[in-house]
Motif scaffolding. Structure first.
Motif, PDB file in Angstrom:
ATOM      1  N   SER A  72      -4.590   1.023   1.241  1.00 32.70           N
ATOM      2  CA  SER A  72      -3.808   0.296   2.252  1.00 32.70           C
ATOM      3  C   SER A  72      -4.544  -0.929   2.774  1.00 32.70           C
ATOM      4  N   LYS A  73      -5.867  -0.871   2.784  1.00 25.62           N
ATOM      5  CA  LYS A  73      -6.671  -1.979   3.319  1.00 25.62           C
ATOM      6  C   LYS A  73      -6.644  -3.220   2.441  1.00 25.62           C
ATOM      7  N   VAL A  74      -6.346  -3.032   1.146  1.00 22.45           N
ATOM      8  CA  VAL A  74      -6.426  -4.183   0.233  1.00 22.45           C
ATOM      9  C   VAL A  74      -5.059  -4.753  -0.139  1.00 22.45           C
ATOM     10  N   ILE A  75      -3.990  -4.159   0.375  1.00 26.39           N
ATOM     11  CA  ILE A  75      -2.664  -4.721   0.110  1.00 26.39           C
ATOM     12  C   ILE A  75      -2.537  -6.079   0.784  1.00 26.39           C
ATOM     13  N   ASP A  76      -2.032  -7.048   0.046  1.00 27.01           N
ATOM     14  CA  ASP A  76      -1.809  -8.401   0.540  1.00 27.01           C
ATOM     15  C   ASP A  76      -0.797  -8.334   1.692  1.00 27.01           C
ATOM     16  N   LEU A  77      -1.232  -8.662   2.909  1.00 23.48           N
ATOM     17  CA  LEU A  77      -0.363  -8.529   4.082  1.00 23.48           C
ATOM     18  C   LEU A  77       0.826  -9.481   4.031  1.00 23.48           C
ATOM     19  N   ASP A  78       0.619 -10.690   3.490  1.00 25.98           N
ATOM     20  CA  ASP A  78       1.738 -11.633   3.360  1.00 25.98           C
ATOM     21  C   ASP A  78       2.794 -11.079   2.410  1.00 25.98           C
ATOM     22  N   HIS A  79       2.321 -10.488   1.318  1.00 26.43           N
ATOM     23  CA  HIS A  79       3.236  -9.881   0.354  1.00 26.43           C
ATOM     24  C   HIS A  79       4.008  -8.740   1.005  1.00 26.43           C
ATOM     25  N   LYS A  80       3.306  -7.888   1.720  1.00 28.77           N
ATOM     26  CA  LYS A  80       3.944  -6.727   2.356  1.00 28.77           C
ATOM     27  C   LYS A  80       4.943  -7.173   3.426  1.00 28.77           C
ATOM     28  N   LYS A  81       4.617  -8.239   4.140  1.00 28.50           N
ATOM     29  CA  LYS A  81       5.518  -8.757   5.164  1.00 28.50           C
ATOM     30  C   LYS A  81       6.767  -9.351   4.519  1.00 28.50           C
ATOM     31  N   ARG A  82       6.583 -10.077   3.407  1.00 24.72           N
ATOM     32  CA  ARG A  82       7.710 -10.722   2.725  1.00 24.72           C
ATOM     33  C   ARG A  82       8.698  -9.682   2.203  1.00 24.72           C
ATOM     34  N   TRP A  83       8.174  -8.567   1.741  1.00 28.74           N
ATOM     35  CA  TRP A  83       9.031  -7.520   1.165  1.00 28.74           C
ATOM     36  C   TRP A  83       9.086  -6.295   2.086  1.00 28.74           C
ATOM     37  N   ALA A  84       9.040  -6.554   3.397  1.00 24.36           N
ATOM     38  CA  ALA A  84       9.010  -5.475   4.393  1.00 24.36           C
ATOM     39  C   ALA A  84      10.233  -4.568   4.300  1.00 24.36           C
ATOM     40  N   ALA A  85      11.384  -5.135   3.946  1.00 17.44           N
ATOM     41  CA  ALA A  85      12.609  -4.329   3.859  1.00 17.44           C
ATOM     42  C   ALA A  85      12.480  -3.229   2.812  1.00 17.44           C
ATOM     43  N   LEU A  86      11.664  -3.467   1.798  1.00 16.01           N
ATOM     44  CA  LEU A  86      11.401  -2.440   0.785  1.00 16.01           C
ATOM     45  C   LEU A  86      10.285  -1.503   1.230  1.00 16.01           C
ATOM     46  N   TYR A  87       9.163  -2.087   1.647  1.00 16.87           N
ATOM     47  CA  TYR A  87       8.005  -1.265   2.016  1.00 16.87           C
ATOM     48  C   TYR A  87       8.308  -0.328   3.181  1.00 16.87           C
ATOM     49  N   ASP A  88       9.198  -0.755   4.084  1.00 15.61           N
ATOM     50  CA  ASP A  88       9.553   0.092   5.226  1.00 15.61           C
ATOM     51  C   ASP A  88      10.300   1.356   4.794  1.00 15.61           C
ATOM     52  N   GLN A  89      10.871   1.345   3.592  1.00 18.08           N
ATOM     53  CA  GLN A  89      11.600   2.504   3.081  1.00 18.08           C
ATOM     54  C   GLN A  89      10.695   3.485   2.341  1.00 18.08           C
ATOM     55  N   LEU A  90       9.441   3.068   2.068  1.00 19.57           N
ATOM     56  CA  LEU A  90       8.535   3.880   1.264  1.00 19.57           C
ATOM     57  C   LEU A  90       7.524   4.614   2.118  1.00 19.57           C
ATOM     58  N   THR A  91       7.087   5.761   1.650  1.00 22.03           N
ATOM     59  CA  THR A  91       5.971   6.448   2.295  1.00 22.03           C
ATOM     60  C   THR A  91       4.704   5.649   2.012  1.00 22.03           C
ATOM     61  N   ASN A  92       3.648   5.955   2.736  1.00 22.81           N
ATOM     62  CA  ASN A  92       2.385   5.243   2.537  1.00 22.81           C
ATOM     63  C   ASN A  92       1.885   5.393   1.100  1.00 22.81           C
ATOM     64  N   GLU A  93       2.018   6.586   0.565  1.00 20.74           N
ATOM     65  CA  GLU A  93       1.557   6.834  -0.804  1.00 20.74           C
ATOM     66  C   GLU A  93       2.425   6.086  -1.812  1.00 20.74           C
ATOM     67  N   GLU A  94       3.743   6.089  -1.589  1.00 17.49           N
ATOM     68  CA  GLU A  94       4.655   5.352  -2.471  1.00 17.49           C
ATOM     69  C   GLU A  94       4.368   3.857  -2.413  1.00 17.49           C
ATOM     70  N   ALA A  95       4.156   3.329  -1.198  1.00 21.32           N
ATOM     71  CA  ALA A  95       3.890   1.903  -1.022  1.00 21.32           C
ATOM     72  C   ALA A  95       2.624   1.481  -1.760  1.00 21.32           C
ATOM     73  N   ASN A  96       1.577   2.276  -1.638  1.00 20.15           N
ATOM     74  CA  ASN A  96       0.321   1.964  -2.324  1.00 20.15           C
ATOM     75  C   ASN A  96       0.492   1.995  -3.831  1.00 20.15           C
ATOM     76  N   ALA A  97       1.149   3.040  -4.328  1.00 20.34           N
ATOM     77  CA  ALA A  97       1.344   3.171  -5.767  1.00 20.34           C
ATOM     78  C   ALA A  97       2.196   2.026  -6.312  1.00 20.34           C
ATOM     79  N   PHE A  98       3.239   1.653  -5.571  1.00 23.01           N
ATOM     80  CA  PHE A  98       4.096   0.545  -5.980  1.00 23.01           C
ATOM     81  C   PHE A  98       3.319  -0.765  -6.025  1.00 23.01           C
ATOM     82  N   TYR A  99       2.558  -1.032  -4.971  1.00 20.93           N
ATOM     83  CA  TYR A  99       1.805  -2.291  -4.909  1.00 20.93           C
ATOM     84  C   TYR A  99       0.834  -2.407  -6.079  1.00 20.93           C
ATOM     85  N   PHE A 100       0.118  -1.333  -6.381  1.00 21.85           N
ATOM     86  CA  PHE A 100      -0.878  -1.391  -7.447  1.00 21.85           C
ATOM     87  C   PHE A 100      -0.251  -1.331  -8.837  1.00 21.85           C
ATOM     88  N   ALA A 101       1.043  -1.018  -8.904  1.00 25.01           N
ATOM     89  CA  ALA A 101       1.753  -1.067 -10.188  1.00 25.01           C
ATOM     90  C   ALA A 101       2.229  -2.482 -10.511  1.00 25.01           C
TER      91      ALA A 101
END
Length: 333
Positions: A72-101
């Motif tokens: 979670s510490k290394v996720i690009d915050l600008d990226h996460k903010k831009r796609w907040a509508a998606l990330y807000d629907q995911l669990t923390n584990e799902e969000a991390n796995a998605f970002y690193f995929a």
């Protein structure tokens, strides 16, 4: 992968019947790897931990939490903010796995990201820049629309089993993330319901499909009228040398035109169905009325899952077939 030295030390401890020390050592190596942002190594070590002692629940649970926290510490915050509508629907584990995929790329102007009539196994998330959607027919190119920051591209070909209806081309330098189909499949395997969350997000974001734009502009995609039809179809897959398979599979004819046909097929799983896309085939159309059989070659353009693994498959003939040759298959009005 964990280094050979680490694995050797683990095996030495186990050979000495020192399982507790082995568990403690593996846990320490997981923490060290996660802190160093070596997440693949940390995940592999955690798998080793479970293999060594599946009852070491504190270490197994705590190591998972540590890995996710560091990710979670290394996720690009600008990226996460831009796609907040998606990330807000995911669990923390799902969000991390998605970002690193995801893969991050920069693409220069006038480059095709998606090509009309070709397969596409990527879902694109536009971070910066503008792309244009172009539809080509009879040597002419028609501009359909622009897509820009905060929009996606490739939804239909990514979630369905079909070739691209139009091309997507960069008009300026573009920065984007993309998800490959293979990585998506792994996410779906690991996280129940992830596919529904992502597909629903994409559906809400895209308010008008290419097909809708073409209809609005009164552009007919097909060169030939399609007619409802009856009969059976024997389908032989062709290899790279154009040699047909010895054994066909059979479908029920749905419609036919001078340019191609569609048939229904039951009992497929999604990955088998996807493997048919873009494949060259030999078709044998078999009439229900007489002994007439029509043999043609074609290529698979789309495979639609209608319900319960019942698929509708569309084939384009390599050469147009005269209407008189297929007239017997056409249903009477």
């Amino acid at each position: 992968m964990p280094s050979e030295e680490i694995l050797r030390h683990i095996n030495e401890l186990l050979d000495q019947n020192q399982k507790e020390k082995a568990v403690k050592f593996i846990f320490e190596m997981i923490v060290k790897s996660a802190n160093a942002k070596q997440f693949n190594r940390a995940e592999k070590l955690r798998e080793k931990l479970i293999e060594v002692d599946s009852m070491a629940l504190n270490e197994i649970i705590n190591s998972a939490e540590i890995i996710e926290a560091e990710k979670s510490k290394v996720i690009d915050l600008d990226h996460k903010k831009r796609w907040a509508a998606l990330y807000d629907q995911l669990t923390n584990e799902e969000a991390n796995a998605f970002y690193f995929a995801l893969k991050k790329v920069r693409i220069m102007p006038d480059k095709k990201v998606i090509q009309q009539g070709k397969l596409n196994n990527k879902l694109f998330f536009i971070d910066q820049g503008i792309l244009k959607i172009i539809y080509s027919k009879d040597g002419h190119e028609l501009f359909l629309k622009n897509i820009a920051k905060g929009e996606i591209s490739g939804r239909r070909t990514f979630f369905s089993i079909t070739v691209a209806t139009a091309s997507v081309i960069t008009t300026e330098q573009v920065k984007l993330h993309f998800l490959e189909r293979e990585k998506y499949s792994r996410l779906v395997e690991n996280f129940a319901g992830f596919d529904g969350k992502l597909e629903l997000f994409c559906k809400k974001l895209v308010n008008q499909d290419i097909e809708d734009i073409l209809k609005k502009k009164q552009i007919e995609r097909r060169d030939h009228i399609r007619y409802e039809a009856s009969g059976k179809v024997a389908i032989y897959m062709l290899d790279v040398k154009g040699k047909p398979a010895k054994t066909p599979f059979y479908g029920i004819l749905e419609n036919v035109s001078e340019g191609g046909l569609s048939f229904s097929l039951t009992g497929l799983n999604s990955e088998t169905a996807r493997s048919y896309l873009g494949r060259s085939v030999l078709l044998k159309m078999i009439s229900n009325k007489t002994e007439l059989k029509v043999v043609e070659k074609g290529i698979t353009l789309s495979v639609y899952n209608e319900l319960f693994n019942n698929y509708s498959i569309s084939i384009k003939f390599l050469k147009p077939v005269p209407l008189i040759k297929i007239q017997e298959f056409i249903d009477a009005d």
